[in-house]
Design an enzyme around this catalytic site. Structure first.
Site, PDB file in Angstrom:
ATOM      1  N   GLU A 349       0.845  -1.191   0.000  1.00 38.39           N
ATOM      2  CA  GLU A 349       0.000   0.000   0.000  1.00 38.39           C
ATOM      3  C   GLU A 349       0.886   1.249   0.000  1.00 38.39           C
ATOM      4  O   GLU A 349       1.742   1.410   0.870  1.00 38.39           O
ATOM      5  CB  GLU A 349      -0.879  -0.028   1.251  1.00 38.39           C
ATOM      6  CG  GLU A 349      -1.815   1.148   1.347  1.00 38.39           C
ATOM      7  CD  GLU A 349      -2.469   1.234   2.731  1.00 38.39           C
ATOM      8  OE1 GLU A 349      -2.674   0.173   3.358  1.00 38.39           O
ATOM      9  OE2 GLU A 349      -2.742   2.352   3.161  1.00 38.39           O
ATOM     10  N   ARG A 390       7.924   2.704   0.339  1.00 34.23           N
ATOM     11  CA  ARG A 390       7.350   1.628  -0.452  1.00 34.23           C
ATOM     12  C   ARG A 390       7.469   1.917  -1.942  1.00 34.23           C
ATOM     13  O   ARG A 390       7.575   0.997  -2.753  1.00 34.23           O
ATOM     14  CB  ARG A 390       5.908   1.387  -0.033  1.00 34.23           C
ATOM     15  CG  ARG A 390       5.859   0.851   1.385  1.00 34.23           C
ATOM     16  CD  ARG A 390       4.460   0.621   1.876  1.00 34.23           C
ATOM     17  NE  ARG A 390       4.489   0.194   3.269  1.00 34.23           N
ATOM     18  CZ  ARG A 390       3.412   0.059   4.025  1.00 34.23           C
ATOM     19  NH1 ARG A 390       2.221   0.322   3.525  1.00 34.23           N
ATOM     20  NH2 ARG A 390       3.523  -0.332   5.274  1.00 34.23           N
TER      21      ARG A 390
END
Length: 425
Positions: A349, A390
């Site tokens: 995510e 991320r």
RNA sequence: GGAGAGGUGGCUGAGUGGCUGAAAGCGACGGUUUGCUAAACCGUUGUAGGGACAAAAUCCCUACCCCGGGUUCGAAUCCCGGCCUCUCCGCCA
């Protein structure tokens, strides 16, 4: 915070929503009871105040005429004592109500899928083609040490686990990515760039909904009672706390790069390898303040603004609409963007784009005067655009080559000082 | 950190114990006048909570002059604490 009037008139709807969000619906009955008590006490108390005001006026009249007012003064004293005892009770009830209200979650929008947890989220879009490798792609932590751009041993020496030390081109890549994001959002998407404080007070944290529920997850400075921001959403949304905007000011688009600090209490043992879940990370945030009528369109375009980053970087991702059970406390509707990390072989995510409708605005008291001069609460929404670690993970893992070097795509080369490859040392 | 000054409505700014929710001005809105604009004149111009009403319009009440306490029959006004802003001094990237 919901509208107390709405709760009074639609207790069942609210309870149903609370259950869908896995919160405790019993608080609604309690709330309504306390609320009824409060109103009845207020009524009595205000009548007493009215009486006192009348008597005081009489005193003033008598004194003007030079007459004795001591009898009335005695009477009024007694009324005053009574008022005081009522007021104490009311204050007690109000703080109860406030506490309950702050813990009632937002109601999901009508088109939000009903579900229990992340397994019931609905993938609404997939973008990009899954990249194939003629070798086994490495996870980012191996690439990081191979390229000498990520040093997790030393960062844990300095601070502990969950902190990142980027070096050389790794540090530069970080800077390149958030600069690229900010530039895109400001020059192409119409956002105003902000550079807010990273420490905020309790009122700001309560306004955006981190407090009182998530205090355990926050870093706090004890002496001054300030909190390290868990996201730029907090300082940015609070900019207009207690303000009345004009409909002409809306919509407002803000973007900000900030570090984010999260204790991640309760997630020990999860995602411990690499830099998937860390206590401090960089993020570019998108915040919009809009009129209620346009907020759902604005949410879609905000989502598009975040997606654009990944499209330009050429990173595969998918978008899910979160189900009722997986949505955050304050959200009415939320999309998650998940990015594909080939080395990990899973989605991560990188952004949650949420519309809070007037839930935050009510807590934080941001209103606007509409075309008819009426005061109404604004709608607020935000999303990451994007979270850095991320993005870096997917970036490194996607653009890695057989020898571990990482290719820099065209869009980012100018931000990397013309460098085309992060080569092995 | 030390010493002072101050925080009043959308804004400027008066108000030091009793119809002051608050003068005056500006701005905004409505109206009159005007070929249009401007000007002039008249009027309106806060928010929240509670109640009356089936509901809306409306009406009544209560609270709010940075926040929280206190004194008083009565507080924008007096006292105490806090927060914030400004000025000067010190320290400092």
């Amino acid at each position: 915070m919901l509208d107390i009037n709405f709760i009074r008139n639609n207790p069942d709807k609210v309870k149903q929503a609370i259950v869908l969000k896995h919160e405790n619906a019993a608080s609604i009955d309690q709330l309504l009871e306390v609320d009824a008590q409060r109103r009845s006490l207020i009524h009595t108390c205000e009548q007493l105040k009215n009486k006192r005001n009348e008597k005081s006026r009489e005193v003033s009249e008598l004194k003007k005429k030079g007459q004795d007012a001591s009898i009335i003064i005695e009477e009024t004293k007694k009324i005053g004592d009574e008022i005081k005892s009522y007021e104490e009770k009311i204050v007690g009830l109000e703080s109860q109500i406030n506490n309950l209200m702050l813990r009632i979650p937002n109601i999901p929008a009508a088109d939000v899928p009903i579900g229990k947890d992340e397994n019931d989220n609905v993938v609404v879009k997939s973008w990009g083609v899954r990249k194939t490798f003629d070798f086994t792609p490495l996870p980012h932590w191996e690439l990081g040490s191979l390229l000498n751009i990520l040093d997790l041993e030393r960062s844990s020496k300095i601070s502990g686990s969950g902190f990142i030390l980027l070096k050389g081109l790794g540090a530069k890549l970080e800077r390149a990515l958030f600069s690229f994001m900010l530039d895109l959002h400001t020059s192409e998407h119409g956002y105003t760039e902000l550079f807010p404080p990273f420490l905020v007070n309790r009122a700001s944290m309560t306004g955006t909904g981190q407090l009182p529920k998530l205090e355990e997850d926050m870093y706090r400075t004890a002496v001054d009672d300030l909190f390290l921001i868990p996201t730029a959403e907090v300082p940015v949304t609070n900019i207009h706390r207690d303000e009345i905007l004009s409909y002409k000011d809306l919509p407002l688009y803000y973007t900000a790069y900030t570090p984010c600090f999260r204790r991640e209490a309760g997630s020990y043992g999860k995602d411990t390898r690499g830099i998937i879940r860390v206590h401090q990370f960089n993020k570019v945030e998108l915040v919009k303040i809009t009129k209620p009528e346009t907020s759902y369109n604005e949410l879609e375009s905000l989502l598009g603004n975040a997606e654009k980053i990944l499209q330009l970087l050429g990173l595969e991702y998918r978008v899910s609409k979160l189900c009722t059970g997986d949505m955050s406390f304050a959200a009415a509707k939320c999309y998650d963007i998940e990015i594909w990390a080939p080395g990990l072989g899973k989605y991560l995510e990188v952004s949650s784009c949420s519309n809070f409708e007037d839930f935050q605005a009510r807590r934080i008291n941001i209103r606007f005067r509409d075309e008819n001069g009426k005061l109404r609460f604004v709608h607020t929404m935000n999303g990451s655009g994007l979270a850095l670690p991320r993005t870096v993970i997917a970036f490194l893992e996607t653009y890695q080559q057989k020898d571990g070097s990482v290719v820099i795509p065209n869009v980012l080369q100018s931000y990397m000082g013309g460098i085309k490859v992060i080569a092995c040392k």
